[in-house]
Design an enzyme around this catalytic site. Sequence first.
Site, PDB file in Angstrom:
ATOM      1  N   PRO A  21       0.804  -1.229   0.000  1.00 47.64           N
ATOM      2  CA  PRO A  21       0.000   0.000   0.000  1.00 47.64           C
ATOM      3  C   PRO A  21       0.834   1.274   0.000  1.00 47.64           C
ATOM      4  CG  PRO A  21      -0.836  -1.571   1.613  1.00 47.64           C
ATOM      5  CD  PRO A  21       0.483  -2.104   1.139  1.00 47.64           C
ATOM      6  N   ASP A 287      16.521  -1.245  -2.699  1.00 43.23           N
ATOM      7  CA  ASP A 287      16.404  -1.478  -1.261  1.00 43.23           C
ATOM      8  C   ASP A 287      17.777  -1.709  -0.640  1.00 43.23           C
ATOM      9  OD1 ASP A 287      13.692  -1.218  -1.138  1.00 43.23           O
ATOM     10  OD2 ASP A 287      13.263  -3.311  -0.643  1.00 43.23           O
TER      11      ASP A 287
END
Length: 310
Positions: A21, A287
């Site tokens: 989300p 990341d």
Amino acid sequence: MSDTYQMGRSEISRIALLTNPAAGKGKAVAAAEEAKKAFYRYGVDVVSISGSSPAASRQLAKEMIEDDSIDALVACGGDGLISLALQEQAGSDTPLGIIPAGTGNDHAREYKIPLEPRRAAKVIVEGYTTRTDLGIMRTDDGQERYFGTIACAGFDSLVTDRTNRIPWPSGEPRYVLAIAIEFLNFHSLPTRLIFDDGAETFEGDVTLCAIGNTRTYGGGMQVCPDADHYDGLFDISIATKMTRRKAALNVGRIFSGDFEGLDEVRQYRAKKVRVEMPGINAYADGDKYFPSPMECEIVPGMGYYLVPRP
């Protein structure tokens, strides 16, 4: 194309849709809804999954891959979510579909996945698959993680860290802004690179080191412009020590892959590379992965993606 990288076709009737989300500053939720509508129109059943943490999402992905009724795992988010999915999906017989909804979307760029959710869903439903290389990053104490695009260490990893902290703008402009901010603290770093278990070694001051299974990071920066996810090799681009002025004049060329005439940029090809860069964290797929020292190795045929019709 060898058998290792053969194209295929899968029947897609039920998928697991993994959503982050927070990806793309929240746009992943809207993208997932658009994709689900498209899947339903095509008669595809959707199991929606979204964990409360990265670990929870990874566990859900694992469960879906082990479920024989699931024809594909689909990641709706950015490169970080795809990386998370790869940790469980790599080497499996469940293909990975992509609904791009992140900031950089470099996996989608590499595999020509449409950025519009409904068109990306259509690619998944059509069921064309390809096997590809992946990279795996390891630490000396045995930790390891797969990556699909580029691993980096040095100035570019600091830029990636900065990019992840900037709320605006999106895509490549955000990466360019991060470069400008980090450039104020610009310096090269003492580095040792060992290629293919000692077949070749580099030692010196390095500004950036990019280890590419694919060509781009940061939303389209072609730092490894000749990388090929089918060839069983990394393309490695390093920029050695240069003056602040020269770096400022050429930073655009470096990140567009235009290295001609830049003596400070060196390129290598290898199956494995060890990076020793004290005090620096290595990044991959946008990341943070592991602190240096670490080792990256190519794993032929470990990736398995749903891609547009060949």
